[in-house]
Scaffold this motif. Structure first.
Motif, mmCIF file in Angstrom:
data_model
loop_
_atom_site.group_PDB
_atom_site.id
_atom_site.type_symbol
_atom_site.label_atom_id
_atom_site.label_comp_id
_atom_site.label_asym_id
_atom_site.label_seq_id
_atom_site.Cartn_x
_atom_site.Cartn_y
_atom_site.Cartn_z
ATOM 1 N N TYR A 1 0.832 -1.194 0.000
ATOM 2 C CA TYR A 1 0.000 0.000 0.000
ATOM 3 C C TYR A 1 0.870 1.249 0.000
ATOM 4 O O TYR A 1 1.919 1.292 0.644
ATOM 5 N N TYR A 2 0.405 2.266 -0.705
ATOM 6 C CA TYR A 2 1.096 3.546 -0.820
ATOM 7 C C TYR A 2 0.108 4.663 -0.509
ATOM 8 O O TYR A 2 -1.081 4.535 -0.809
ATOM 9 N N VAL B 1 -4.959 -0.311 6.797
ATOM 10 C CA VAL B 1 -3.651 0.311 6.605
ATOM 11 C C VAL B 1 -3.469 1.538 7.486
ATOM 12 O O VAL B 1 -2.411 1.730 8.080
ATOM 13 N N ASN C 1 1.449 9.650 7.309
ATOM 14 C CA ASN C 1 1.355 8.192 7.436
ATOM 15 C C ASN C 1 2.769 7.638 7.430
ATOM 16 O O ASN C 1 3.243 7.088 6.431
ATOM 17 N N THR D 1 4.519 4.421 5.541
ATOM 18 C CA THR D 1 3.844 4.089 4.290
ATOM 19 C C THR D 1 4.525 4.861 3.170
ATOM 20 O O THR D 1 4.620 6.089 3.241
#
Length: 149
Positions: free
Chosen positions: A53-54, A90, A102, A105
């Motif tokens: 995940y980005y 996430v 975040n 991430t």
């Protein structure tokens, strides 16, 4: 939000957390509510790529996100917006409240945010907005790539 405030204070960041009475659902709603240029709104989207995940932090005037161009830049086979349940897993937050910070991430950052002294985006808590300088977002996130000039 305690984690976010701790990160901001520990890094001596100039910020403001603004509480508001209604949930903001779009960049245009945020711009109207705060009386700012739509480009100062900074939605955070979560992308799902085969590598994981980005985060994608974009200027509110970006328009439709061109996932194909991001896919080419990242040199990946598949890319899509994460499903709401994946976003919660996430980030720990629901879509619409995803925090601008975040850590941990990989993040794709829209250079157009640097046009503004301050940008506005999620804190992780509904009905609150983080006002922060783009250079501080750049400092506090794990930026792996930039979009636009």
């Amino acid at each position: 939000m305690d984690k976010l405030i701790s990160i901001l204070q520990n890094n001596k960041i100039d910020y403001e957390i603004i509480k508001h009475s209604k949930q903001i659902h779009s960049a245009q709603e945020g711009a109207d509510y705060f009386g700012i240029h739509i480009g100062q709104t900074a939605p955070t989207l979560i992308l799902k790529i085969e590598k994981g995940y980005y985060s994608l932090i974009i200027s509110g005037d970006y328009g439709r996100v061109d996932l194909e161009s991001i896919k080419k830049l990242l040199e990946v086979e598949q890319i899509k917006l994460a499903k709401p349940i994946e976003v919660e897993q996430v980030t720990g937050c629901k879509i619409g409240s995803i925090p601008l910070i975040n850590q941990g991430t990989p993040t794709i950052f829209d250079r157009q945010l640097f046009r503004f002294s301050y940008v506005y985006g999620g804190t992780g808590v509904p009905q609150t907005t983080l006002k922060i300088q783009p250079k501080d977002l750049e400092k506090l996130n794990d930026i792996i790539m930039y979009l636009r000039e």
